[in-house]
Design a protein around this motif. Structure first.
Motif, PDB file in Angstrom:
ATOM      1  N   GLN A 182      -1.407  -8.089   2.067  1.00  0.00           N
ATOM      2  CA  GLN A 182       0.039  -8.163   1.889  1.00  0.00           C
ATOM      3  C   GLN A 182       0.466  -9.505   1.300  1.00  0.00           C
ATOM      4  O   GLN A 182       1.408  -9.581   0.507  1.00  0.00           O
ATOM      5  CB  GLN A 182       0.745  -7.930   3.227  1.00  0.00           C
ATOM      6  CG  GLN A 182       0.401  -6.621   3.904  1.00  0.00           C
ATOM      7  CD  GLN A 182       0.648  -5.405   3.035  1.00  0.00           C
ATOM      8  OE1 GLN A 182       1.755  -5.205   2.545  1.00  0.00           O
ATOM      9  NE2 GLN A 182      -0.377  -4.594   2.811  1.00  0.00           N
ATOM     10  N   ILE A 183      -0.250 -10.554   1.668  1.00  0.00           N
ATOM     11  CA  ILE A 183       0.119 -11.894   1.200  1.00  0.00           C
ATOM     12  C   ILE A 183      -0.444 -12.172  -0.190  1.00  0.00           C
ATOM     13  O   ILE A 183       0.243 -12.716  -1.067  1.00  0.00           O
ATOM     14  CB  ILE A 183      -0.381 -12.955   2.203  1.00  0.00           C
ATOM     15  CG1 ILE A 183       0.323 -12.776   3.553  1.00  0.00           C
ATOM     16  CG2 ILE A 183      -0.138 -14.363   1.658  1.00  0.00           C
ATOM     17  CD1 ILE A 183      -0.262 -13.616   4.663  1.00  0.00           C
ATOM     18  N   LEU A 184      -1.717 -11.779  -0.403  1.00  0.00           N
ATOM     19  CA  LEU A 184      -2.412 -12.136  -1.639  1.00  0.00           C
ATOM     20  C   LEU A 184      -2.470 -10.999  -2.655  1.00  0.00           C
ATOM     21  O   LEU A 184      -2.928 -11.209  -3.787  1.00  0.00           O
ATOM     22  CB  LEU A 184      -3.834 -12.602  -1.313  1.00  0.00           C
ATOM     23  CG  LEU A 184      -3.947 -13.778  -0.333  1.00  0.00           C
ATOM     24  CD1 LEU A 184      -5.406 -14.059  -0.003  1.00  0.00           C
ATOM     25  CD2 LEU A 184      -3.260 -15.020  -0.901  1.00  0.00           C
ATOM     26  N   GLY A 185      -2.042  -9.805  -2.265  1.00  0.00           N
ATOM     27  CA  GLY A 185      -2.080  -8.677  -3.190  1.00  0.00           C
ATOM     28  C   GLY A 185      -3.481  -8.202  -3.521  1.00  0.00           C
ATOM     29  O   GLY A 185      -3.744  -7.774  -4.647  1.00  0.00           O
ATOM     30  N   LEU A 186      -4.386  -8.244  -2.546  1.00  0.00           N
ATOM     31  CA  LEU A 186      -5.769  -7.834  -2.787  1.00  0.00           C
ATOM     32  C   LEU A 186      -5.850  -6.329  -2.989  1.00  0.00           C
ATOM     33  O   LEU A 186      -5.263  -5.559  -2.230  1.00  0.00           O
ATOM     34  CB  LEU A 186      -6.652  -8.239  -1.606  1.00  0.00           C
ATOM     35  CG  LEU A 186      -6.663  -9.718  -1.221  1.00  0.00           C
ATOM     36  CD1 LEU A 186      -7.543  -9.931   0.004  1.00  0.00           C
ATOM     37  CD2 LEU A 186      -7.149 -10.573  -2.384  1.00  0.00           C
ATOM     38  N   PRO A 200      -7.918   0.423  -0.074  1.00  0.00           N
ATOM     39  CA  PRO A 200      -8.750   0.485   1.137  1.00  0.00           C
ATOM     40  C   PRO A 200      -8.698  -0.789   1.963  1.00  0.00           C
ATOM     41  O   PRO A 200      -8.901  -0.758   3.181  1.00  0.00           O
ATOM     42  CB  PRO A 200     -10.164   0.745   0.586  1.00  0.00           C
ATOM     43  CG  PRO A 200     -10.119   0.244  -0.820  1.00  0.00           C
ATOM     44  CD  PRO A 200      -8.728   0.519  -1.302  1.00  0.00           C
ATOM     45  N   LEU A 201      -8.426  -1.928   1.318  1.00  0.00           N
ATOM     46  CA  LEU A 201      -8.354  -3.187   2.049  1.00  0.00           C
ATOM     47  C   LEU A 201      -7.138  -3.229   2.971  1.00  0.00           C
ATOM     48  O   LEU A 201      -7.136  -3.964   3.963  1.00  0.00           O
ATOM     49  CB  LEU A 201      -8.298  -4.357   1.065  1.00  0.00           C
ATOM     50  CG  LEU A 201      -9.468  -4.450   0.083  1.00  0.00           C
ATOM     51  CD1 LEU A 201      -9.275  -5.621  -0.873  1.00  0.00           C
ATOM     52  CD2 LEU A 201     -10.784  -4.589   0.837  1.00  0.00           C
ATOM     53  N   ALA A 202      -6.122  -2.426   2.648  1.00  0.00           N
ATOM     54  CA  ALA A 202      -4.944  -2.320   3.512  1.00  0.00           C
ATOM     55  C   ALA A 202      -5.055  -1.124   4.454  1.00  0.00           C
ATOM     56  O   ALA A 202      -4.839  -1.242   5.662  1.00  0.00           O
ATOM     57  CB  ALA A 202      -3.680  -2.206   2.665  1.00  0.00           C
ATOM     58  N   TRP A 203      -5.428   0.027   3.922  1.00  0.00           N
ATOM     59  CA  TRP A 203      -5.438   1.247   4.734  1.00  0.00           C
ATOM     60  C   TRP A 203      -6.508   1.243   5.807  1.00  0.00           C
ATOM     61  O   TRP A 203      -6.418   2.011   6.774  1.00  0.00           O
ATOM     62  CB  TRP A 203      -5.592   2.467   3.821  1.00  0.00           C
ATOM     63  CG  TRP A 203      -4.298   2.873   3.195  1.00  0.00           C
ATOM     64  CD1 TRP A 203      -3.667   2.268   2.150  1.00  0.00           C
ATOM     65  CD2 TRP A 203      -3.463   3.960   3.587  1.00  0.00           C
ATOM     66  NE1 TRP A 203      -2.488   2.910   1.857  1.00  0.00           N
ATOM     67  CE2 TRP A 203      -2.336   3.949   2.724  1.00  0.00           C
ATOM     68  CE3 TRP A 203      -3.553   4.935   4.562  1.00  0.00           C
ATOM     69  CZ2 TRP A 203      -1.307   4.888   2.830  1.00  0.00           C
ATOM     70  CZ3 TRP A 203      -2.530   5.869   4.672  1.00  0.00           C
ATOM     71  CH2 TRP A 203      -1.432   5.837   3.814  1.00  0.00           C
ATOM     72  N   GLN A 204      -7.508   0.384   5.672  1.00  0.00           N
ATOM     73  CA  GLN A 204      -8.540   0.325   6.711  1.00  0.00           C
ATOM     74  C   GLN A 204      -7.959  -0.041   8.073  1.00  0.00           C
ATOM     75  O   GLN A 204      -8.539   0.294   9.116  1.00  0.00           O
ATOM     76  CB  GLN A 204      -9.645  -0.660   6.306  1.00  0.00           C
ATOM     77  CG  GLN A 204      -9.183  -2.057   5.917  1.00  0.00           C
ATOM     78  CD  GLN A 204      -8.820  -2.957   7.088  1.00  0.00           C
ATOM     79  OE1 GLN A 204      -9.407  -2.836   8.157  1.00  0.00           O
ATOM     80  NE2 GLN A 204      -7.884  -3.860   6.880  1.00  0.00           N
ATOM     81  N   ASP A 266       0.951   2.702  -1.625  1.00  0.00           N
ATOM     82  CA  ASP A 266      -0.388   2.360  -2.087  1.00  0.00           C
ATOM     83  C   ASP A 266      -0.969   1.173  -1.327  1.00  0.00           C
ATOM     84  O   ASP A 266      -2.173   1.133  -1.052  1.00  0.00           O
ATOM     85  CB  ASP A 266      -0.390   2.097  -3.598  1.00  0.00           C
ATOM     86  CG  ASP A 266       0.608   1.042  -4.010  1.00  0.00           C
ATOM     87  OD1 ASP A 266       1.445   0.646  -3.185  1.00  0.00           O
ATOM     88  OD2 ASP A 266       0.547   0.610  -5.183  1.00  0.00           O
ATOM     89  N   VAL A 267      -0.122   0.217  -0.945  1.00  0.00           N
ATOM     90  CA  VAL A 267      -0.604  -0.961  -0.211  1.00  0.00           C
ATOM     91  C   VAL A 267      -0.296  -0.877   1.278  1.00  0.00           C
ATOM     92  O   VAL A 267      -0.518  -1.837   2.010  1.00  0.00           O
ATOM     93  CB  VAL A 267      -0.002  -2.251  -0.798  1.00  0.00           C
ATOM     94  CG1 VAL A 267      -0.451  -2.456  -2.234  1.00  0.00           C
ATOM     95  CG2 VAL A 267       1.519  -2.246  -0.706  1.00  0.00           C
TER      96      VAL A 267
END
Length: 372
Positions: A182-186, A200-204, A266-267
């Motif tokens: 959320q902070i870095l937009g990965l 996937p880095l968020a939904w995990q 999406d995020v």
């Protein structure tokens, strides 16, 4: 490691997963008026979040039980086989969906639908597109969720090991990674002009939170506390989501752009995540574990879908896309088509789930007879 006892099957999970599959089918049939009848129309999260959370809970319990009974190696092989079957299912759905979209593109007035849906790369450079699909980074329309689950299933064993060593403190890892997104937009890169539907880095974080819930229940932990202030906060979040959704529909004044950005799917933006967790928790409190209504015809039909959710989901993708295509092909008859196609699609999903259950029961009886 101590042998754990499998908890009794929770019928609520089957019924809820079945209803969520129906909701996903309806939401994917773009243009249907039935979309007003699913909870996604009245809140800032939808069935996708609940399905990821519940899948983490169920798979976390299954893996932890296998780990306790047969060791980590056996549990790892089991989850790897499940992930492999899901990966093959993704490729099969990808190829079948491509064939359907290309057929509509060539044989109907919907010329350009393949390009609009992100399938152009497969048509023009299949030697690049197919490997992109195999690694889950080429995601035309509707092709984003199964690669997410494959990755999450492969990450599950390592997280369960962390839970065994650190307990609830292991949640710092998935929640820290979520905060970083959320902070870095990965986000992983997308290929072929498409975009990653579910970062996937968020939904995990939803999946791993579900894994933790399943893991702690399997280890006999007491139910989560329900202080009045936390219940009030959850209700407030759900009501806030309702108000934001009303603004999206134009029923109340439009929300500022920064508020709407907190609902991005999406995020898995923060308000969307908070709404999904609040809604899941409130439902777990309100809906009893066993209720007479769950044994009536329609809830039992939903339970059958829930027990066959992967296969029903895949079939539902095809049915919903074709329904939306027919709405576009025959706009003057949309109302009649809507009244016919959506109930018929739901009936087909129920029939398919029932058929799957009957076929599985026959296979089980045959296997039992051979072993005797």
């Amino acid at each position: 490691m101590a042998v754990l006892k499998r908890p009794p099957r929770d019928l609520r999970l089957d019924v809820l997963r079945g209803w969520m599959q129906v909701s996903i089918f309806v939401s994917h049939a773009f243009g249907t008026a039935f979309a007003w009848g699913i909870h996604a129309a009245w809140g800032v999260s939808d069935s996708s979040e609940q399905f990821v959370l519940l899948s983490g809970l169920v798979l976390g319990s299954v893996f932890s039980l296998k780990f306790a009974r047969d060791g980590f190696g056996a549990a790892w092989r089991d989850i790897a086989m499940r992930a492999g079957r899901l990966w093959r299912m993704h490729l099969l759905v990808f190829l079948g969906f491509a064939a359907m979209v290309f057929a509509f593109d060539r044989l109907t007035p919907l010329a350009g639908v393949a390009q609009a849906g992100g399938w152009g790369w497969l048509l023009n450079e299949p030697w690049f597109a197919l490997p992109g699909a195999m690694v889950g980074l080429y995601q035309p329309d509707f092709m984003g969720v199964l690669p997410l689950f494959v990755l999450l299933m492969l990450l599950l064993p390592g997280f369960v090991l962390l839970l065994g060593r650190f307990g609830a403190r292991a949640l710092l890892l998935p929640w820290g990674l979520y905060a970083a997104t959320q902070i870095l937009g990965l986000m992983p890169p997308a290929l072929g002009g498409t975009s990653i539907a579910f970062d996937p880095l968020a939904w995990q974080v939803l999946f791993m939170t579900g894994v933790w819930l399943g893991w702690r229940a399997l280890h006999g932990a007491a139910p989560l506390p329900r202080p009045w202030w936390l219940v009030s906060l959850a209700v407030s979040v759900v009501l806030m989501g309702f108000w934001v959704k009303l603004s999206m529909h134009g029923f109340v004044p439009e929300m500022p752009a920064w508020v709407l950005s907190l609902t991005d799917k999406d995020v898995l933006a923060p308000l969307r995540l908070a709404h999904a967790l609040s809604l899941a928790w409130l439902v777990s409190i309100i809906v009893p574990r066993e209720a007479r209504w769950m044994h009536h015809a329609f809830p039992q039909a939903m339970a059958a879908i829930g027990r066959n959710s992967l296969q029903v989901f895949c079939v539902g993708l095809f049915l919903s896309w074709m329904a939306a295509a027919l709405f576009r092909l025959f706009p003057a008859d949309r109302l009649l088509l809507d009244l016919a196609l959506i109930p018929a699609g739901i009936a087909l999903l129920i029939a398919f789930a029932r058929w799957r259950e009957g076929d599985r029961a026959v296979s089980y009886r045959e296997a039992t007879a051979r072993s005797q």
